[in-house]
Scaffold this active site. Structure first.
Site, mmCIF file in Angstrom:
data_model
loop_
_atom_site.group_PDB
_atom_site.id
_atom_site.type_symbol
_atom_site.label_atom_id
_atom_site.label_comp_id
_atom_site.label_asym_id
_atom_site.label_seq_id
_atom_site.Cartn_x
_atom_site.Cartn_y
_atom_site.Cartn_z
ATOM 1 N N GLU A 128 0.826 -1.203 0.000
ATOM 2 C CA GLU A 128 0.000 0.000 0.000
ATOM 3 C C GLU A 128 0.863 1.256 0.000
ATOM 4 O OE1 GLU A 128 -2.794 -0.594 -1.089
ATOM 5 O OE2 GLU A 128 -4.270 -0.392 0.525
ATOM 6 N N THR A 180 -5.231 7.399 -5.861
ATOM 7 C CA THR A 180 -5.254 7.482 -4.406
ATOM 8 C C THR A 180 -4.344 8.591 -3.905
ATOM 9 O OG1 THR A 180 -5.704 5.114 -4.233
ATOM 10 C CG2 THR A 180 -4.858 6.206 -2.271
#
Length: 309
Positions: A128, A180
């Protein structure tokens, strides 16, 4: 040669008001992954899709996870990984988390389950970080634990599994790009105390509603006064879909992760199906392609489909 085949669920992060701390696993869509333990130290990555994701381990979210596990455990074995990706990258449905969590889960299984669940989360978070620049676990945790999870702390890792009600999810992924990293950069650095108090109340109410299976309380708590007002401007027709969803009987919902996907929760599958039909029709009317999903909550997380040890 040891190998394992796993099924990795999509996830919905934040659950509206729980930015970076709440997440839920769903059954549709999902990725499949095949991982082999090698005698050499190589990390070999194959993709069966046309998303153009990198295969160099240090640039791939699954690859970096495997590299960190190799480094931490000081093992000489490598891995060969084949990813059948159906969770589209950039969808806001936990695509990078699925690859990262799947890699950590599979590697741990092939190595004899020498890591705890918390440690599997720890290594998956490196993926991530590569994808978004931030080590967050709101997608990783439900992917591994299943159901609905609360990330009480990321350092040290403290994950709490909540009692997920029998709800249905309608989600739409409009084919527009929201990165993101970009969605994080537009967030306000400072918030007013009154907004923080409102948000804390909503988060507490949502967790209480989930634990008590109080659908009315869940619906009243699905409200975000901090992140959604900023991020929603990146998603076409967000307010229209939210308004029409509530009119059709949705408990509530909002942006899935950083978007552009939108999700809504419903008590009945029939309601979720109506919501999905409406969502797609809204985007059809403005000539934006979209994918819709109707799912229940995945309560198991990553599952093993086949293993040869």
């Amino acid at each position: 040669m040891k190998n394992i085949k796993i099924k990795v669920p999509a996830t919905i992060a934040n659950l509206v008001c729980g930015f970076d701390i709440l997440g839920m696993a769903i059954n549709e869509p999902y990725d499949k992954m095949e991982v082999k333990l090698l005698k050499t130290s190589d990390i070999i990555i194959h993709h069966t899709d046309d998303f153009g994701l990198p295969v160099e381990a240090s640039k791939n979210v699954a690859g970096i996870v495997l590299m960190k596990i190799q480094e931490h455990l000081n093992i000489k074995n490598g891995f060969e990984l084949t990813i059948h990706k159906h969770i589209k990258p950039g969808s806001g449905l936990g695509s990078s988390a699925a690859s990262a969590a799947g890699a950590a889960f599979a590697a741990n299984a092939l190595l004899g389950n020498i890591l705890t669940k918390e440690e599997v989360v720890h290594f998956a978070m490196f993926g991530e970080e590569l994808a978004s620049g931030v080590r967050h676990a709101d997608n990783i945790a439900p992917c591994i634990y299943g159901g609905i999870t609360l990330v009480k702390s990321s350092d040290p890792i403290d994950i709490i599994s909540l009692n997920a009600p029998a709800l249905f999810v309608a989600a739409v992924h409009p084919q527009v790009e929201v990165k993101t990293s970009d969605a994080r950069q537009i967030l306000k650095k400072n918030i007013q105390l009154k907004d923080a108090i409102t948000q804390w109340g909503n988060i507490a109410g949502l967790i209480a509603g989930i634990e008590k299976n109080d659908l009315s309380l869940i619906g009243r708590s699905l409200n975000d006064v901090i992140v959604e007002p900023v991020r929603s401007i990146l998603i076409p027709e967000f307010e229209t879909i939210k308004r029409k969803s509530l009119e059709l009987g949705a408990l509530g919902g909002g942006i899935s992760g950083s978007g552009p996907s939108i999700f809504m929760l419903a008590e009945k599958k029939e309601t979720a199906q109506k919501l999905a039909h409406m969502m797609k029709s809204v985007y059809d009317q403005i000539d934006i392609d979209s994918f819709v999903y109707v799912s229940d909550v995945n309560k198991t997380g990553i599952s093993i489909e086949e293993q040869n040890f």
